[in-house]
Write a protein that holds these residues in place. Structure first.
Motif, PDB file in Angstrom:
ATOM      1  N   ILE A  87       0.862  -1.184   0.000  1.00  0.00           N
ATOM      2  CA  ILE A  87       0.000   0.000   0.000  1.00  0.00           C
ATOM      3  C   ILE A  87       0.898   1.233   0.000  1.00  0.00           C
ATOM      4  O   ILE A  87       2.070   1.151   0.388  1.00  0.00           O
ATOM      5  N   PRO A  88       0.377   2.360  -0.422  1.00  0.00           N
ATOM      6  CA  PRO A  88       1.202   3.576  -0.458  1.00  0.00           C
ATOM      7  C   PRO A  88       1.857   3.919   0.885  1.00  0.00           C
ATOM      8  O   PRO A  88       3.010   4.356   0.912  1.00  0.00           O
ATOM      9  N   ALA A  89       1.161   3.706   1.983  1.00  0.00           N
ATOM     10  CA  ALA A  89       1.724   4.045   3.294  1.00  0.00           C
ATOM     11  C   ALA A  89       2.987   3.251   3.584  1.00  0.00           C
ATOM     12  O   ALA A  89       3.937   3.774   4.165  1.00  0.00           O
ATOM     13  N   ALA A  90       3.033   1.994   3.180  1.00  0.00           N
ATOM     14  CA  ALA A  90       4.216   1.169   3.426  1.00  0.00           C
ATOM     15  C   ALA A  90       5.412   1.714   2.658  1.00  0.00           C
ATOM     16  O   ALA A  90       6.519   1.801   3.191  1.00  0.00           O
ATOM     17  N   ARG A  91       5.185   2.099   1.430  1.00  0.00           N
ATOM     18  CA  ARG A  91       6.282   2.651   0.629  1.00  0.00           C
ATOM     19  C   ARG A  91       6.700   4.029   1.158  1.00  0.00           C
ATOM     20  O   ARG A  91       7.872   4.384   1.145  1.00  0.00           O
ATOM     21  N   GLU A  92       5.745   4.797   1.623  1.00  0.00           N
ATOM     22  CA  GLU A  92       6.046   6.129   2.157  1.00  0.00           C
ATOM     23  C   GLU A  92       6.919   6.027   3.403  1.00  0.00           C
ATOM     24  O   GLU A  92       7.840   6.821   3.595  1.00  0.00           O
ATOM     25  N   ILE A  93       6.656   5.064   4.245  1.00  0.00           N
ATOM     26  CA  ILE A  93       7.440   4.869   5.461  1.00  0.00           C
ATOM     27  C   ILE A  93       8.853   4.421   5.107  1.00  0.00           C
ATOM     28  O   ILE A  93       9.796   4.662   5.834  1.00  0.00           O
TER      29      ILE A  93
END
Length: 85
Positions: free
Chosen positions: A19-25
């Motif tokens: 998900i985008p949040a995982a990549r953002e982190i």
């Protein structure tokens, strides 16, 4: 998510949905974690999820360094700088 960040800062590889949040982190597939595509959770595609979990297990002892950009959390100052621990 704070749990992603805490795991990465502790040097623990994580398995999470891509998900985008995982990549953002900062989760990098195969490096400091494993990103599982949505399709892997389909009942007809259990083999893909199994392969990812086995790959994570095979690499469980591989170390990585995680340098997190704390500014990604808007409320970092309010959450992590309290002295009431």
């Amino acid at each position: 998510s704070y749990s992603f960040t805490e795991a990465l800062m502790a040097g623990v590889k994580i398995i999470c949905t891509d998900i985008p949040a995982a990549r953002e982190i900062g989760v990098v597939n195969g490096n400091n974690g494993f990103l599982v595509p949505w399709e892997a959770f389909d009942d007809n595609n259990k083999e893909q999820l199994r392969k990812i979990v086995l790959e994570a297990y095979k690499n469980k002892d591989m170390k990585f360094e995680y340098n997190y950009d704390y500014s990604k959390f808007r409320d970092y100052e309010n959450v992590f700088s309290k002295n009431d621990f």
